[in-house]
Design a protein around this motif. Sequence first.
Motif, PDB file in Angstrom:
ATOM      1  N   LEU A  95       0.829  -1.191   0.000  1.00  0.00           N
ATOM      2  CA  LEU A  95       0.000   0.000   0.000  1.00  0.00           C
ATOM      3  C   LEU A  95       0.869   1.248   0.000  1.00  0.00           C
ATOM      4  O   LEU A  95       1.776   1.378   0.821  1.00  0.00           O
ATOM      5  N   VAL A  96       0.519   2.185  -0.941  1.00  0.00           N
ATOM      6  CA  VAL A  96       1.092   3.528  -0.924  1.00  0.00           C
ATOM      7  C   VAL A  96      -0.072   4.491  -0.794  1.00  0.00           C
ATOM      8  O   VAL A  96      -1.012   4.464  -1.604  1.00  0.00           O
ATOM      9  N   ALA A  97      -0.019   5.336   0.253  1.00  0.00           N
ATOM     10  CA  ALA A  97      -1.121   6.258   0.510  1.00  0.00           C
ATOM     11  C   ALA A  97      -0.599   7.672   0.639  1.00  0.00           C
ATOM     12  O   ALA A  97       0.324   7.934   1.412  1.00  0.00           O
ATOM     13  N   CYS A  98      -1.187   8.580  -0.155  1.00  0.00           N
ATOM     14  CA  CYS A  98      -0.848  10.004  -0.096  1.00  0.00           C
ATOM     15  C   CYS A  98      -2.124  10.774  -0.433  1.00  0.00           C
ATOM     16  O   CYS A  98      -2.549  10.796  -1.598  1.00  0.00           O
ATOM     17  N   VAL A  99      -2.725  11.384   0.542  1.00  0.00           N
ATOM     18  CA  VAL A  99      -4.038  11.994   0.356  1.00  0.00           C
ATOM     19  C   VAL A  99      -3.981  13.473   0.743  1.00  0.00           C
ATOM     20  O   VAL A  99      -3.548  13.825   1.845  1.00  0.00           O
ATOM     21  N   GLY A 100      -4.450  14.330  -0.210  1.00  0.00           N
ATOM     22  CA  GLY A 100      -4.597  15.754   0.086  1.00  0.00           C
ATOM     23  C   GLY A 100      -3.314  16.504   0.287  1.00  0.00           C
ATOM     24  O   GLY A 100      -3.279  17.494   1.028  1.00  0.00           O
ATOM     25  N   LYS A 101      -2.215  16.113  -0.356  1.00  0.00           N
ATOM     26  CA  LYS A 101      -0.931  16.797  -0.196  1.00  0.00           C
ATOM     27  C   LYS A 101      -0.573  17.580  -1.452  1.00  0.00           C
ATOM     28  O   LYS A 101      -1.110  17.345  -2.527  1.00  0.00           O
ATOM     29  N   VAL A 111      -7.237  13.624  -4.209  1.00  0.00           N
ATOM     30  CA  VAL A 111      -7.237  15.041  -3.829  1.00  0.00           C
ATOM     31  C   VAL A 111      -5.860  15.620  -3.538  1.00  0.00           C
ATOM     32  O   VAL A 111      -5.692  16.432  -2.645  1.00  0.00           O
ATOM     33  N   ASN A 112      -4.867  15.169  -4.279  1.00  0.00           N
ATOM     34  CA  ASN A 112      -3.548  15.780  -4.175  1.00  0.00           C
ATOM     35  C   ASN A 112      -3.429  16.923  -5.187  1.00  0.00           C
ATOM     36  O   ASN A 112      -4.146  16.967  -6.207  1.00  0.00           O
ATOM     37  N   THR A 113      -2.539  17.824  -4.938  1.00  0.00           N
ATOM     38  CA  THR A 113      -2.261  18.924  -5.860  1.00  0.00           C
ATOM     39  C   THR A 113      -0.847  18.772  -6.393  1.00  0.00           C
ATOM     40  O   THR A 113       0.125  18.686  -5.600  1.00  0.00           O
ATOM     41  N   PHE A 114      -0.701  18.737  -7.724  1.00  0.00           N
ATOM     42  CA  PHE A 114       0.600  18.578  -8.352  1.00  0.00           C
ATOM     43  C   PHE A 114       1.018  19.920  -8.943  1.00  0.00           C
ATOM     44  O   PHE A 114       0.283  20.521  -9.730  1.00  0.00           O
ATOM     45  N   ASN A 138     -11.880   9.231  -8.761  1.00  0.00           N
ATOM     46  CA  ASN A 138     -12.436   9.629 -10.057  1.00  0.00           C
ATOM     47  C   ASN A 138     -11.912  10.990 -10.512  1.00  0.00           C
ATOM     48  O   ASN A 138     -12.654  11.826 -11.070  1.00  0.00           O
ATOM     49  N   ALA A 139     -10.638  11.207 -10.323  1.00  0.00           N
ATOM     50  CA  ALA A 139     -10.048  12.479 -10.728  1.00  0.00           C
ATOM     51  C   ALA A 139      -9.777  12.556 -12.220  1.00  0.00           C
ATOM     52  O   ALA A 139      -9.417  13.623 -12.731  1.00  0.00           O
ATOM     53  N   GLY A 140      -9.896  11.452 -12.948  1.00  0.00           N
ATOM     54  CA  GLY A 140      -9.693  11.447 -14.383  1.00  0.00           C
ATOM     55  C   GLY A 140      -8.357  10.871 -14.774  1.00  0.00           C
ATOM     56  O   GLY A 140      -7.416  10.810 -13.970  1.00  0.00           O
TER      57      GLY A 140
END
Length: 470
Positions: free
Chosen positions: A388-394, A420-423, A444-446
Amino acid sequence: MTVRTRAQINSDADTLLPDNTSAEISPADLRGRIKDLADSAAFSAELAAVATTGAYADLAGKPTLGSAAALSAGTSAGNVPVLDGSGKIAAAVLPSYVDDVLEFANFAALPGTGETGKIYITLDTNAEYRWSGSVYIQLVASPGSTDAVPEGATNKYYTDARVRAAVLTGLSVATGGVIAATDTVLSAVGKLQKQISDLSTSVATILGWARREVLTANRTYYVRTDGNDANTGLVDSSGGAFLTIQKAINVALTLDLAGFNVNIQVGAGTYTGAVNVISPFVGGLVYVVGDPTTPSNVIVSTTGNTCFSTSGVGVRLSISGVKLQTATSGQCIWATNKSQITIDGKMDFGACAGGHMLADNDAAITVNANYNITGAASKHWWAEAYGLVACVGKTITITGTPAFGTQFANAFGGYINVPVNTFVGSATGSRYNAALNGVINTNNAGTSYLPGNAAGTGTNPSVTPFGLYN
């Protein structure tokens, strides 16, 4: 003529005047024997005086006697001692050595002036005294046991307490071996201690047993490029800090954290040694902290190896404030075999021969802070075999348009949860690959949500490569 005894005269009469004799008796023989008889007899004229007076002086032929024979009976000087009514001679007339022990009722009854050479006993106390010439001195009897004898200043009595408190001066633990009956106590103790020490070392070596230090507060170990792994690690100086992060990890593994934490503070500079944790820390968490404000100030750069790796059930490690990069092979971060790595502060992922983050075999990597990507890699997020790799809202800041040779995100039988991460910035390469029941969840971010310039694969788990991207 000869004075003869009565027996001799009788014998002569029997011999010379037998009842019947055939021999003749000469007148000369008869005259001789009669004269002998005359010489042997005591005539009345000689006995008359002594018989009349009874005085010893009138006795003819008497022996000469001492003057005491003429003394009067009594106990005074010049008298002849006589027996008393009990058949004993009075003590007053006996020599002193005959009566050397004298008994008196008490001390007051002793004579005012005693005699030397005598023992005086007082019956009320059974005490013994001698006369010194001026006073009576009590005689001290030999004690019945050592309980009555005070110990000296040098030769002390044996006691259990003294034995227990005795210092083992001269003890040597250099030689072990079997204890023999001829050994001294010191030698036997030394042999026994040597055996115990050797056994303890063997057990600790074979089984890894060691007494753990128990923390009573949080602790910080320091790592510096000018440090030394022979230092304690407890002081932030060249003479106090460790040289490698791995040394600090190894020391932390020996502790009982007892609910407290260990911070490994890594100083500025570049460190080329890999960090590997394969055993869980006891009783708390360990944090590797570089420079969370500017992670590029603290660099871990390896060749042919992974920068940080964990493996094993219960193994957990926190990393922050570090820039990671590898050459030839190796990942920046790799969690495997049910272990866990958390990113709790800003990080910088530089150029990497493998993947920036890899979790496999039920292990997990969790990102809890914003971070930077400044170098290319085969993959950025990579999950295999239920990893598992988890990175949420960063917020993930990408500089320099790095290229990802395989995909930015690869879920190969694993799970990548990154909604919901911002790149900020861009990258090249395929955006994702979900295969072998792998799942990439973007909420479902596309399909263009992830960085890259090429479409990903695996949007339908029913169609090869049998993954799901949503």
